[in-house]
Design a protein around this motif. Structure first.
Motif, mmCIF file in Angstrom:
data_model
loop_
_atom_site.group_PDB
_atom_site.id
_atom_site.type_symbol
_atom_site.label_atom_id
_atom_site.label_comp_id
_atom_site.label_asym_id
_atom_site.label_seq_id
_atom_site.Cartn_x
_atom_site.Cartn_y
_atom_site.Cartn_z
ATOM 1 N N PRO A 1 -41.378 8.670 22.475
ATOM 2 C CA PRO A 1 -42.066 9.569 21.549
ATOM 3 C C PRO A 1 -43.234 10.271 22.248
ATOM 4 O O PRO A 1 -43.938 9.670 23.054
ATOM 5 C CB PRO A 1 -42.562 8.633 20.444
ATOM 6 C CG PRO A 1 -41.613 7.472 20.485
ATOM 7 C CD PRO A 1 -41.267 7.292 21.936
ATOM 8 N N GLN A 2 -43.387 11.557 21.943
ATOM 9 C CA GLN A 2 -44.416 12.412 22.525
ATOM 10 C C GLN A 2 -44.180 12.698 24.018
ATOM 11 O O GLN A 2 -45.078 13.159 24.720
ATOM 12 C CB GLN A 2 -45.824 11.854 22.304
ATOM 13 C CG GLN A 2 -46.165 11.639 20.834
ATOM 14 C CD GLN A 2 -47.588 11.191 20.616
ATOM 15 O OE1 GLN A 2 -48.475 12.019 20.386
ATOM 16 N NE2 GLN A 2 -47.802 9.895 20.704
ATOM 17 N N LYS B 1 -39.734 13.000 17.295
ATOM 18 C CA LYS B 1 -40.555 12.330 18.316
ATOM 19 C C LYS B 1 -41.699 13.217 18.819
ATOM 20 O O LYS B 1 -42.420 12.820 19.731
ATOM 21 C CB LYS B 1 -39.681 11.908 19.506
ATOM 22 C CG LYS B 1 -38.738 10.752 19.230
ATOM 23 C CD LYS B 1 -38.001 10.349 20.522
ATOM 24 C CE LYS B 1 -37.117 9.142 20.303
ATOM 25 N NZ LYS B 1 -36.395 8.752 21.548
#
Length: 337
Positions: free
Chosen positions: A240-241, A261
């Motif tokens: 995520p990110q 995400k």
């Protein structure tokens, strides 16, 4: 001067797909240097432009965006180079390229070639090194961590020209783990020799292979080809990110899988600075200086894998055919006229 060009897009099997020509010496703009070209490398960009571009009637398109040679003359605004300097560069996609004995190039885009390399070995580096450097340190910004992610970079298509230098720069300048995709024994051996920490097969499902490594979800993914095909898998396997970079030209790219995400997608095009005459255009010359220093320090190496003697239409048609097969390892270079 001798040059190689084309006046209409043709299959590379056609003898007229690339032609030997005689052209006038190019004129210099104030920021230009005139380079006597000693060696050139062939890139997928050459193949794409040749297959799709139709020059104006009565004109020829001169390709070539990887070269090393010797400065012959300088424009009125050039201060950092002199006649006799040995240089290497990629140049600009909207100007005549390096398939010519003499080429006018913006001096802000060039750098002294690595002292430890001959012209052919140096010519293999500029376009891919600039692409990799800008991707790693400007687009993906891999020195800036992603919270909770593994400090790892997945390179899809790692045995090609861009992937080969990406692995080396990431390992030479950061502590990021590199996961390389390669499917054949030769390409797997190649990416390991360049420093890849892990090798996975891009013909098999990637998320399961990444999970099996046991290092966690990677923070970064660099896709060099078939990005439309791989993007759903990338969205699944990345943290995520995380941050994703692509350099190819898919007809469409569905980015909806990136939303949940909060993934970021970065498009890298090495010619942007030259094409748009950006305020930081001279950054490309500086990057090439830093790459040359890394080469001369023994921290990275040329990605030349095949050398053809003689810069001419026949050899260039052969080189284009090799790239069109889609299984090239490293770079194909031509040297001497």
């Amino acid at each position: 001067m001798k040059a190689i060009g084309f006046d209409r897009p043709l299959p590379i099997s056609d003898s007229a797909a690339l032609l030997d020509l005689e052209l006038p010496t190019p004129e210099l703009l104030p920021h230009d240097v005139l380079v006597e070209v000693r060696a050139i490398a062939v890139n997928p960009a050459d193949v794409k432009v040749r297959a799709a571009h139709t020059p104006p009637p009565g004109n020829y398109r001169i390709l070539g965006w990887d070269a090393a040679g010797v400065v012959q003359a300088i424009g009125s605004a050039v201060q950092d180079f002199r006649a006799g300097d040995e240089v290497y560069y990629a140049g600009a996609i909207n100007r005549p390229g390096a398939y010519a004995q003499l080429q006018a190039v913006d001096a802000r885009l060039i750098a002294p070639k690595p002292r430890s390399l001959d012209f052919a070995a140096a010519a293999a580096l500029p376009l891919t090194a600039l692409t990799a450097w800008e991707t790693l340190f400007e687009r993906l910004d891999i020195r800036r961590p992603v919270a909770g992610a593994a400090n790892a970079l997945l390179v899809i298509g790692a045995a090609g020209g861009v992937g080969s230098i990406t692995i080396q720069l990431a390992k030479a300048l950061t502590d990021t783990a590199v996961i390389a995709t390669a499917s054949r024994p030769a390409s797997r051996d190649w990416v390991r020799a360049l420093g890849a920490d892990f090798v996975v097969n891009h013909h098999e499902p990637l998320p399961a292979q990444i999970a099996a490594l046991g290092i966690g979800a990677p923070a970064f993914v660099f896709s060099t080809s078939h990005s439309d095909t791989y993007l759903p898998a990338i969205a699944e396997l990345i943290a995520p990110q995380g941050r994703i970079a692509v350099i190819d030209d898919p007809a469409t790219l569905d980015v909806n899988p990136l939303k949940s995400k909060s993934l970021s997608l970065h498009w890298e095009f090495m010619f942007t600075r030259a094409l748009w005459q950006t305020a930081d255009i001279a950054a490309q010359g500086q990057i090439l200086r830093e790459v040359a220093a890394l080469v001369d320090a023994g921290k990275i190496r040329t990605t030349l894998t095949e050398r053809l003697d003689g810069i001419n239409a026949a050899n260039l048609r052969h080189a284009h055919a090799l790239l069109e097969r889609g299984d090239a390892i490293g770079k194909v270079v031509l040297s001497d006229w």
